[in-house]
Design a protein around this motif. Sequence first.
Motif, PDB file in Angstrom:
ATOM      1  N   TYR A 232       1.239   1.819   1.221  1.00 48.16           N
ATOM      2  CA  TYR A 232       1.506   0.491   1.764  1.00 48.16           C
ATOM      3  C   TYR A 232       1.187  -0.577   0.736  1.00 48.16           C
ATOM      4  O   TYR A 232       0.510  -0.317  -0.263  1.00 48.16           O
ATOM      5  CB  TYR A 232       0.720   0.262   3.058  1.00 48.16           C
ATOM      6  CG  TYR A 232      -0.783   0.313   2.909  1.00 48.16           C
ATOM      7  CD1 TYR A 232      -1.459   1.516   3.023  1.00 48.16           C
ATOM      8  CD2 TYR A 232      -1.521  -0.829   2.661  1.00 48.16           C
ATOM      9  CE1 TYR A 232      -2.831   1.578   2.890  1.00 48.16           C
ATOM     10  CE2 TYR A 232      -2.897  -0.780   2.530  1.00 48.16           C
ATOM     11  CZ  TYR A 232      -3.538   0.430   2.640  1.00 48.16           C
ATOM     12  OH  TYR A 232      -4.898   0.484   2.504  1.00 48.16           O
ATOM     13  N   VAL A 233       1.681  -1.756   1.007  1.00 47.79           N
ATOM     14  CA  VAL A 233       1.409  -2.901   0.139  1.00 47.79           C
ATOM     15  C   VAL A 233       0.318  -3.727   0.779  1.00 47.79           C
ATOM     16  O   VAL A 233       0.387  -4.034   1.961  1.00 47.79           O
ATOM     17  CB  VAL A 233       2.666  -3.775  -0.021  1.00 47.79           C
ATOM     18  CG1 VAL A 233       2.375  -4.958  -0.918  1.00 47.79           C
ATOM     19  CG2 VAL A 233       3.787  -2.971  -0.596  1.00 47.79           C
ATOM     20  N   ALA A 234      -0.689  -4.075   0.009  1.00 47.69           N
ATOM     21  CA  ALA A 234      -1.781  -4.882   0.533  1.00 47.69           C
ATOM     22  C   ALA A 234      -1.673  -6.289  -0.005  1.00 47.69           C
ATOM     23  O   ALA A 234      -0.992  -6.537  -0.993  1.00 47.69           O
ATOM     24  CB  ALA A 234      -3.115  -4.265   0.157  1.00 47.69           C
ATOM     25  N   GLY A 235      -2.384  -7.178   0.663  1.00 48.51           N
ATOM     26  CA  GLY A 235      -2.448  -8.547   0.190  1.00 48.51           C
ATOM     27  C   GLY A 235      -1.430  -9.426   0.891  1.00 48.51           C
ATOM     28  O   GLY A 235      -0.596  -8.956   1.637  1.00 48.51           O
ATOM     29  N   TYR A 236      -1.553 -10.712   0.667  1.00 49.75           N
ATOM     30  CA  TYR A 236      -0.592 -11.628   1.271  1.00 49.75           C
ATOM     31  C   TYR A 236      -0.218 -12.689   0.246  1.00 49.75           C
ATOM     32  O   TYR A 236      -0.825 -12.796  -0.804  1.00 49.75           O
ATOM     33  CB  TYR A 236      -1.145 -12.262   2.550  1.00 49.75           C
ATOM     34  CG  TYR A 236      -2.406 -13.065   2.384  1.00 49.75           C
ATOM     35  CD1 TYR A 236      -2.352 -14.413   2.131  1.00 49.75           C
ATOM     36  CD2 TYR A 236      -3.647 -12.458   2.460  1.00 49.75           C
ATOM     37  CE1 TYR A 236      -3.491 -15.150   1.977  1.00 49.75           C
ATOM     38  CE2 TYR A 236      -4.805 -13.183   2.305  1.00 49.75           C
ATOM     39  CZ  TYR A 236      -4.721 -14.544   2.064  1.00 49.75           C
ATOM     40  OH  TYR A 236      -5.856 -15.269   1.893  1.00 49.75           O
ATOM     41  N   HIS A 244      -1.187   0.547  -2.419  1.00 50.86           N
ATOM     42  CA  HIS A 244      -2.171   1.575  -2.094  1.00 50.86           C
ATOM     43  C   HIS A 244      -1.434   2.860  -1.782  1.00 50.86           C
ATOM     44  O   HIS A 244      -0.513   2.865  -0.979  1.00 50.86           O
ATOM     45  CB  HIS A 244      -2.972   1.177  -0.853  1.00 50.86           C
ATOM     46  CG  HIS A 244      -3.945   0.080  -1.105  1.00 50.86           C
ATOM     47  ND1 HIS A 244      -5.280   0.220  -0.893  1.00 50.86           N
ATOM     48  CD2 HIS A 244      -3.768  -1.163  -1.562  1.00 50.86           C
ATOM     49  CE1 HIS A 244      -5.886  -0.890  -1.204  1.00 50.86           C
ATOM     50  NE2 HIS A 244      -4.997  -1.756  -1.600  1.00 50.86           N
ATOM     51  N   LEU A 388       8.578   1.314   0.107  1.00 53.89           N
ATOM     52  CA  LEU A 388       7.924   0.048   0.427  1.00 53.89           C
ATOM     53  C   LEU A 388       8.949  -1.060   0.466  1.00 53.89           C
ATOM     54  O   LEU A 388       9.969  -1.013  -0.218  1.00 53.89           O
ATOM     55  CB  LEU A 388       6.888  -0.288  -0.643  1.00 53.89           C
ATOM     56  CG  LEU A 388       5.782   0.713  -0.851  1.00 53.89           C
ATOM     57  CD1 LEU A 388       4.937   0.281  -2.025  1.00 53.89           C
ATOM     58  CD2 LEU A 388       4.932   0.794   0.396  1.00 53.89           C
ATOM     59  N   LEU A 389       8.658  -2.042   1.273  1.00 49.53           N
ATOM     60  CA  LEU A 389       9.499  -3.225   1.339  1.00 49.53           C
ATOM     61  C   LEU A 389       8.649  -4.396   0.885  1.00 49.53           C
ATOM     62  O   LEU A 389       7.647  -4.711   1.502  1.00 49.53           O
ATOM     63  CB  LEU A 389       9.976  -3.430   2.774  1.00 49.53           C
ATOM     64  CG  LEU A 389      11.008  -4.506   3.014  1.00 49.53           C
ATOM     65  CD1 LEU A 389      12.270  -4.200   2.262  1.00 49.53           C
ATOM     66  CD2 LEU A 389      11.307  -4.613   4.487  1.00 49.53           C
ATOM     67  N   ASN A 391       8.389  -8.409  -0.357  1.00 50.70           N
ATOM     68  CA  ASN A 391       9.073  -9.700  -0.423  1.00 50.70           C
ATOM     69  C   ASN A 391       8.820 -10.347  -1.770  1.00 50.70           C
ATOM     70  O   ASN A 391       7.678 -10.449  -2.202  1.00 50.70           O
ATOM     71  CB  ASN A 391       8.559 -10.620   0.679  1.00 50.70           C
ATOM     72  CG  ASN A 391       9.302 -10.403   1.954  1.00 50.70           C
ATOM     73  OD1 ASN A 391       9.044  -9.443   2.651  1.00 50.70           O
ATOM     74  ND2 ASN A 391      10.252 -11.245   2.240  1.00 50.70           N
TER      75      ASN A 391
END
Lengths: 452, 615
Positions: A232-236, A244, A388-389, A391
């Motif tokens: 997954y992708v962490a953070g914003y 990760h 993963l997607l 943006n």
Amino acid sequence: VDATWKELTNVLSGIFCASLNFIDSTNTVQPSASFKPLGIANGTDHRFLRYATLPREIVCTENLTPWKKLLPCGSKAGLAVLLKSEKLFHSSFHSQAVHIRPVCQDQQCKTMSLELRQTLNVVFDLHTSGQGKREWSLFKMFSRTLTEACPLAASSKIYIDITDNPQEEQFELSPATPLLSQAVVLGDRRTFSVYDLTQQVTFGTVRSLNVLIRWKSTEGDMLRPLLHAERYVAGYGLQTGEIHTLMYNNHPFRSFPVLLLDSVPWYLRLYIHTLTVTSKGKDNKPSYIHYEPSKDRVRPHLLEMLVQLPPHSVTEITVQFERALLKWTEYTPDPNHGFYVGSSVISALVPSTVAMNTNITEEQPLFSTFFPCKEESSYFVRVYTEPLLVNLPTPDFSMPYNVICLTCTVVAVGYGSLYNLLTRSFQIEEPNPGLAKRIANIIRKMRGVPPL
Amino acid sequence: MGLLSDPNRRRALISLLTRLNAPICVLCYFAGVCWFMGLAFEPFTLRTYMSENAMGSTMVEERFPSGERALATGREFAAHKKKVGGMPVDWLVKTMQARGLEVFTQSFSRTLPFPDENKERYIVKGTNVYGILRAPRAPRTEALVLSAPCSPGDNNNQAVGLLLGLAHYFRSQIFWAKDIIFLVNEHDLIGMQAWLESYHHTNTTGMDWSPLQGRGGSIQAALSLELSSDVITSFDIVLEGLNGQLPNLDLANLFYAFCQKIGVLCTIQGKLQRNDWDSVSGYSHAVQTMMLMVMKQASGRPWGDHGLFLRYHIEAATVKGINSFRQYKTDVTTVGRLLEGIFRKLNNLLERLHQSYFFYLMPSLSHFVSIGYYMPAFGLLAVILLLRALDLWVQFANPPAVTVDGVADIERQSSPGVLSVLTPLVISHLTGAALYFLPTRFQETAVEHFPVSETEAVVLTAIAVYTAGLALPHNTHRLLSGEGTEQGWRVLKLVAVLYLAVLLGCTALINFSLGFILALTLVPVAAFVTPHVPKTLSAVILVVLSPACTLLFSVFFFQELQEMPVSFQDGWLLYLSVISQGMLDHYLYGSLVYPLIALMVYPCWLLFWNILFWK
């Protein structure tokens, strides 16, 4: 090699009506360790290897039809009559594959021939298609029953796993079959009921085969595989992020090594110095790392690692990245959907009591490669994580023309003239006096009177 | 620009501006206020419309049948909740699993910086339960969230029941393209914060949470459901989130469209929309609705569980079922159909919601004011600051003719030192920092020495620091450079005015409502204050227009808008609790209003206080 690769992808794209022609240098990598050539071309030179994924594309009906046409009987006879697209795509999971490899034509291996293997995996969902009853049948799943084998087929069989059901206490299978087969799948010895379609007796008196399973108990426990992974992708925010990858080793007492291959598009700029590998809260140093940095618009990042997974643990691999700003023509038609990052590939030798060998080239029959039986201490699996997607910072494309015009006008007129005003100093200059005035001034000077 | 590059005309323009400065400022101020009030007038606003094509014309049928069963599940949930005395984790896990979801739990704990007296909690421990409906044949890249808080007492049982009912119904459908996450969060916002932080693996507020075991990719949209009765009369949508962020307007449009389609009364800010915009009462109704939105947005706190999603760029809203004494009742099946419709449309989304506005105000659910319409109101206020700054600057360049005598001339030559401007700046910012840090640091000391509770201690310390800031020796420049000079305060005021302009401008861009309310009170202060105005009167005006008093007035005004007027006594208590809530919002969820006021706005206001007492 690259030219051939391009040609190959284009040909495959034509054959399977798939968008494989979008494979180009920006999503192709040369894996150094994760893959090796199958079949008798037993080279180890990884320069001849290419690996590419198109995570955005989805398998669809239009890919199934050409795939079915490659079968000897098409979808006219044999097992392939079951492959009706409206049922296959009414399922939880669907995957289609074509494997081609060179094999020996005979025992002496003097001539080589190509083997084409087509596989199709479908997972049906009990909740959406079962109407609450725990019951399976060929007719329910595929809305067809089997009436004959493909005349061209050397073997045509249905296997049903009945390992946990030796005395029919869990479910009941009808029509019953006397044929049993034992095989080792993923390090576990399984028993199968076999229906051989080439024999007339299988179809019975009604001249059609509709295998039916009816569960007696309602509870079934979920099996957890020994090795599984998620990502997954962490953070914003739209500037940085962190990928990760979690790898679970559910084996109670043995650790085993895995090879991780990550191919990340160039528009995520990986900060490779932030790469950390931790398991059980401790730093886990990979014994082999192969990293190829990306080149903008040319090639993706490639990261390969050999990591030892301790028993009963979760290993977490994190790496930070920065999102790049694309040129405005490089955005896809729906940029706010996000950009895909292909799944990472985990190749592992998972310990077990029995094992399988993926690379038998001496034997011709296809079945043995599905369930090859060879006692070994570990078996090979390849696990793909989810894509993963991500943006990326996206400009507002809703009215580009207005935006461009307005911005340019504001910058040119507003900023330009303001800058002009701020950096210049203005002084008033007296215009040149006329001739008459000058003479008058000279006269005034001589008279000692202040000039005009 | 040609006008400015001609020196004569420039001089004329500048002299015009300096001469008419005061009238222009007054005019701008009133024009700004009038513009703002005009925003609620219906002919000046735009009708809402669906911008997203994927949600516009696509056909969606709502077929959710089992409202009664959902209510039964809700009652069962209530019984288990009562039995366990909190979140019935085991029961929820089992129920969700029976409905065919992948179920995971997450535990979290958080010790609040000081006890929260409104909700009576200090050390919070809890568990979130969520189930993921995996979309068939989709690669786990996108997800939608439906959440219902597990609140104490008898609240929200129906919401959880409906959530489980919807989960059961959704599970048997084949058309989902995105994973749907059904989340039941404990301790409302704290649980939600823990879940979101864990989902995105960030930790902005120092909470302890266990990592999530299952995820569904990037979340595209979220809906939080609050429902406490078996039948409802109307549905209320809450949009205001953390730091005044709003979800994309299309989400509100979608809700409104489905309310219209299914025939449910829907409200925003608890107010129905009216058709008689041309009458006085209709207009004042619209103003009330808009002002409620402005006040809520300015507070910067999340007004529902959805508020925390917005930080992660996830469009989210809270939907509240309201049961009042109206005749027209809607049953839970209809509510379920409404939610089903919304989710099916969200499921059809190809991209994130981005087509419509992110900055808007809503005077009614069918009308909105876009950023292009409301920004001029703020611009008119902000231009006053720039005009004052220009005036001061021009006075530097060509000082007024009064300085004919030698003393003043010499004074002008020796321009005020950097120190005389820097010292007040530093002192007021230190006061601001004290206001920010001291209340939570010294709560133990305060509790030891005074007979107050921790929360009271924090709030009262904050007020004490605030008032102490007023009494600080601000005119240190006298020590440094003797008597306070005429030029000195001008420089300081120029700096302060520009500082305020930048500060308010940035605030208004992020949170228009907060920026506008601050501008409304601080701009007059900034415009008129000099050391020459009558001291006592100005000091009173300055205090009345200070940020703390603005907050006090806002509390009363907000109660008035909600048609729940309070007496002064209650209002004062409410004011104290609002201060403590504001601080908690900052420490728990990362709301920025408290640090903004303490570290920037208050010091800025102190500068003007300083100017008033320059001599």
